[in-house]
Design a protein around this motif. Sequence first.
Motif, PDB file in Angstrom:
ATOM      1  N   ALA A  20     159.898  15.469 -13.277  1.00 36.14           N
ATOM      2  CA  ALA A  20     158.528  15.981 -13.246  1.00 36.14           C
ATOM      3  C   ALA A  20     158.356  17.155 -14.210  1.00 36.14           C
ATOM      4  CB  ALA A  20     158.149  16.389 -11.836  1.00 36.14           C
ATOM      5  N   LEU A  21     159.318  18.070 -14.207  1.00 38.76           N
ATOM      6  CA  LEU A  21     159.232  19.215 -15.120  1.00 38.76           C
ATOM      7  C   LEU A  21     159.336  18.779 -16.581  1.00 38.76           C
ATOM      8  CD1 LEU A  21     161.379  21.855 -13.205  1.00 38.76           C
ATOM      9  CD2 LEU A  21     158.894  21.791 -13.451  1.00 38.76           C
ATOM     10  N   LEU A  22     160.211  17.822 -16.852  1.00 36.80           N
ATOM     11  CA  LEU A  22     160.363  17.329 -18.213  1.00 36.80           C
ATOM     12  C   LEU A  22     159.117  16.593 -18.681  1.00 36.80           C
ATOM     13  CD1 LEU A  22     162.257  17.143 -20.618  1.00 36.80           C
ATOM     14  CD2 LEU A  22     163.178  15.053 -19.636  1.00 36.80           C
ATOM     15  N   SER A  23     158.443  15.903 -17.768  1.00 39.44           N
ATOM     16  CA  SER A  23     157.217  15.204 -18.163  1.00 39.44           C
ATOM     17  C   SER A  23     156.130  16.199 -18.558  1.00 39.44           C
ATOM     18  CB  SER A  23     156.723  14.311 -17.028  1.00 39.44           C
ATOM     19  OG  SER A  23     156.259  15.076 -15.949  1.00 39.44           O
ATOM     20  N   VAL A  24     155.984  17.287 -17.811  1.00 39.66           N
ATOM     21  CA  VAL A  24     154.988  18.303 -18.164  1.00 39.66           C
ATOM     22  C   VAL A  24     155.381  19.013 -19.460  1.00 39.66           C
ATOM     23  CG1 VAL A  24     153.934  20.468 -17.402  1.00 39.66           C
ATOM     24  CG2 VAL A  24     154.266  18.597 -15.783  1.00 39.66           C
ATOM     25  N   GLY A  37     152.242   8.758 -23.109  1.00 41.00           N
ATOM     26  CA  GLY A  37     153.220   7.738 -22.739  1.00 41.00           C
ATOM     27  C   GLY A  37     154.485   8.331 -22.158  1.00 41.00           C
ATOM     28  N   GLY A  38     155.003   9.376 -22.804  1.00 44.39           N
ATOM     29  CA  GLY A  38     156.195  10.046 -22.297  1.00 44.39           C
ATOM     30  C   GLY A  38     155.952  10.692 -20.945  1.00 44.39           C
ATOM     31  N   TYR A  39     154.765  11.287 -20.788  1.00 47.90           N
ATOM     32  CA  TYR A  39     154.414  11.896 -19.503  1.00 47.90           C
ATOM     33  C   TYR A  39     154.390  10.847 -18.395  1.00 47.90           C
ATOM     34  CZ  TYR A  39     151.644  14.072 -15.848  1.00 47.90           C
ATOM     35  OH  TYR A  39     151.205  14.538 -14.644  1.00 47.90           O
ATOM     36  N   ILE A  40     153.745   9.715 -18.666  1.00 46.84           N
ATOM     37  CA  ILE A  40     153.608   8.673 -17.655  1.00 46.84           C
ATOM     38  C   ILE A  40     154.969   8.108 -17.252  1.00 46.84           C
ATOM     39  CG2 ILE A  40     152.751   6.329 -17.266  1.00 46.84           C
ATOM     40  CD1 ILE A  40     150.297   7.178 -18.971  1.00 46.84           C
ATOM     41  N   VAL A  41     155.814   7.835 -18.225  1.00 51.96           N
ATOM     42  CA  VAL A  41     157.133   7.263 -17.932  1.00 51.96           C
ATOM     43  C   VAL A  41     157.971   8.227 -17.104  1.00 51.96           C
ATOM     44  CG1 VAL A  41     159.321   6.571 -18.980  1.00 51.96           C
ATOM     45  CG2 VAL A  41     157.178   5.711 -19.904  1.00 51.96           C
TER      46      VAL A  41
END
Length: 80
Positions: A20-24, A37-41
């Motif tokens: 979750a932190l990496l997506s943000v 796309g990266g956020y969603i994955v």
Amino acid sequence: MSRGLPLNVKLCLDKALDSALLSVETYNKPAVKFKSGGYIVLMCIAWTSLFHAIFFKRGIKPFYREKNKVRFRACLNFAQ
């Protein structure tokens, strides 16, 4: 994380938090062109890991194998 949790639950919760932190973080980087796309994955990975932690905490395996079958199938039984 909490002390009384089993190791597999702790690992799943750590993975969920990190994803979750990496997506943000990925979404907020100005140089990244494929932000959404990266956020969603990564957020899907975080949610999946969170649900696995819930299943493991309740003593439910998030997968099962049918008799006489080699492959695993996802378990979507939430009524417990």
